[in-house]
Design an enzyme around this catalytic site. Sequence first.
Site, PDB file in Angstrom:
ATOM      1  N   SER A   1       0.837  -1.196   0.000  1.00 40.62           N
ATOM      2  CA  SER A   1       0.000   0.000   0.000  1.00 40.62           C
ATOM      3  C   SER A   1       0.876   1.252   0.000  1.00 40.62           C
ATOM      4  O   SER A   1       1.604   1.492  -0.957  1.00 40.62           O
ATOM      5  CB  SER A   1      -0.955  -0.040   1.199  1.00 40.62           C
ATOM      6  OG  SER A   1      -1.943   0.943   1.096  1.00 40.62           O
TER       7      SER A   1
ATOM      8  N   ASP B   1      -9.081  -4.686  -5.751  1.00 39.32           N
ATOM      9  CA  ASP B   1      -8.678  -3.769  -4.681  1.00 39.32           C
ATOM     10  C   ASP B   1      -9.791  -2.753  -4.423  1.00 39.32           C
ATOM     11  O   ASP B   1     -10.243  -2.070  -5.333  1.00 39.32           O
ATOM     12  CB  ASP B   1      -7.394  -3.046  -5.088  1.00 39.32           C
ATOM     13  CG  ASP B   1      -6.715  -2.342  -3.926  1.00 39.32           C
ATOM     14  OD1 ASP B   1      -7.428  -1.842  -3.037  1.00 39.32           O
ATOM     15  OD2 ASP B   1      -5.475  -2.292  -3.910  1.00 39.32           O
TER      16      ASP B   1
ATOM     17  N   HIS C   1      -7.587  -5.396  -1.265  1.00 39.29           N
ATOM     18  CA  HIS C   1      -6.355  -4.685  -0.903  1.00 39.29           C
ATOM     19  C   HIS C   1      -5.424  -5.579  -0.088  1.00 39.29           C
ATOM     20  O   HIS C   1      -4.214  -5.515  -0.219  1.00 39.29           O
ATOM     21  CB  HIS C   1      -6.705  -3.418  -0.122  1.00 39.29           C
ATOM     22  CG  HIS C   1      -5.555  -2.474   0.030  1.00 39.29           C
ATOM     23  ND1 HIS C   1      -4.881  -1.927  -1.035  1.00 39.29           N
ATOM     24  CD2 HIS C   1      -4.936  -1.987   1.140  1.00 39.29           C
ATOM     25  CE1 HIS C   1      -3.922  -1.140  -0.601  1.00 39.29           C
ATOM     26  NE2 HIS C   1      -3.924  -1.160   0.718  1.00 39.29           N
TER      27      HIS C   1
END
Length: 805
Positions: free
Chosen positions: A671, A744, A778
């Site tokens: 991330s 995601d 994610h």
Amino acid sequence: MNRVLRKLTLGLALFGFIWNPSLAQTTYQTPPQSISDLFNAQPTPSVSFNKDGSMMMILERAGAPSIEDLAQPELRIAGIRINPAISGQSRAGSFNNLKLKKTRSGEEIQIKGLPSNPKMSGFSLSQDEKYLAFTNTEATGISLWVVDLATYEAKKLTDPIVNQVFGNAVAWMPDNSILIKAANPSRGSMPKAPAAPVGPIVQETSGNAAPSRTYQDLLTNPYDEALFAYFMDSQLMNIKLDGSKSPVGKPGIIKSMDLSPDGTYLLVEIIQKPFSYLVPADRFPYHVEIWKSNGEKVKTLAEIPLDEVRPTGFDATVKGPRNISWRADKPATLYWAEALDGGDPKAKVTERDIVYTLNAPFSGEKQKLAATSLRFGGINWSDDSFAILNERWFASRTEKRLVINPSNPAQAPRVIIERSSDDIYTDPGDPVFTENEFGRNVLLRKGELIFMTSEGGSPEGSMPFLSTFNTTTKEQKILWRSQAPYYERVAKVMNADATEFITLKESTDIQPNYWLINTKKRIVPMQLTAFVHPYESIKGIKKELVTYKRKDGLSLSAIVYTPEGYDPAKDGRLPVLMWAYPREYKSAADAAQVRGSKYTFTRLSWGSPIYWVTRGYAIMDQTEMPIVGEGDQEPNDFFIEQLVANAEAAIDHIVEMGIGDRNRIAVGGHSYGAFMTANLLSHTNIFAAGIARSGAYNRTLTPFGFQYEQRTYWESPDVYFNMSPFSFAHQVKTPILLIHGEADNNSGTFPIQSERYYNALKGHGATTRLVFLPHESHGYAAKESVLHTLWEMDTWLEKYVKNRK
């Protein structure tokens, strides 16, 4: 193609993942045995306690789900991911076994009559603790179950009718019946997609600024709206322990339900039209209604409009009532906050928010309880003479706690704590709670003393503690503190003077387990659980908390792992995997503080870098990457220069320790850590390789702010350009592996971020590889996906780091 299927696969089709002959398809791979064995280790059970701590609930779970589980039909609408087969969320976790254990005797009881192939969740005790409710996900829906704690027998109370698409769905009534949010039995069949659109999709604004972050999975057309309304359509029902049921109130698009402490009233939020294509469901318009517990409507407390137009900044909020809740210390009293600054943090005002209360039967006028100088952050209740009002201001990282007298709002609040939320060395902790006669959490308190638990940050690392805090003198007295070589923290306080409590105790190679401690009787602590070490193969690795300085003198830290038996003097230098996640600070002193503990158990999550210690690497984990902007300066104005300085200092230190080979060091992150990795490879050549998972690389695609950046692209275009690795793709000379979940749903990290960045790198001749994981969000969940990710990372590290030419 079927229109429903087309909606379910929209995320794939948009980015060319379907029918694209230029993409290579591969089968799932598995990493070396030393890595896969660690990932496949049996998960440690979860534990919770009843009111007085006399009983433990032990919840066991299976390993990672399969890719077939993730590949089930899924609707991605209004910011929600729905499994249409069950009227529930598509990616919710669950447990497959339930045991009870008596805390003092150690007697363990297996609950009988559990569902076959259980997927249990939502466990809650009745107020008298005679029963335990939970939900179970079946093939066609979600059912309600109950455990009789006298017989330890579970039984099914309802067919699969529970609606768990959004918000809470189960609540105990005082008479031991259960209130559930059920799918409306009259909602009919799921809407069918139209054979052809009825017209174009139109959005329009009338000039009001509506800045919005980059949300995923939003509504896109009228059919999406129909699906959202259908799956949110709910009917509250009262379920008796014999399985009989009766409707409560009218059906609707019920956002939430909240029973008053005495069980007499219900606070119900009902979503209204118009829905939005710009924001997710939690910002749709809704009505706040008060019902009697039998469903009779008493009052519409508020009509909250669509929340599309909001000022920018993390301290911005909505106009009108928000955070409407029941007072925990009263039978049926509501409280909420309203912004006095119009929700705009840039407005110059003395008072930001005002807190109101309203007593049953809700026919009177709201009464002012308190006003805040910062943004309202909630209230910790005790009784009608004592409560703690919390305030916060993100821009300055300020938090305040004030004692108020709810029975006398005219009495001036007393500030008892005012501090930087980033300063962990002076953090007094969070209050300890106990349950009152309504089963609600209220402060554990003795007069002016409240009890606190804190992480106990210090230059030697975290040493959690239990303390009293005198709200008159502001004196804190530590009652108990974790001692080296363990990391131990309080999990449950058992009595009124906090002399008996349960801790969760661990060390580097000792699995966390629960212990009963009595400081008054000074008896030997009693071990309550004996969960086994899940990672026998890494019990002998060395773990060390190291500190070092950046070239500007700022202190930094990291956790360094080296293989079992490794001796730098005899074994030479190792390849290194450095893993990090940047953080922004408003104070250099706060940024320099040591975070974490060298005594925590070495637990491996799916995304951990520690797997590679079994492959002969040294690991620098939790490598501090602070970005500091003092006073009026914004941290991101110095992002690149400070990021590079952080990395250089970390490399210098691992090399100076005699552990790391300067020419064989990789950097990676997930991330914002992936964003960090790409930036480091854009502006330095100090690493052998990089690994970037699920990152964002072009900040112009998140123009109304990102991470902790509050300014918009139009306010600070240079910041957005200079912080975008995409802008400097032509400078990347270091091999970089990009991995991204194709589904995601994190704000800002659209899969297109990796696709476009890969194309930019490829266009400039960089050495790069892009891996999209089907059906993954994610965070990666499926066993096949995680093992393949570990294989990709291992292959990349072996080629470009360990065996670098």
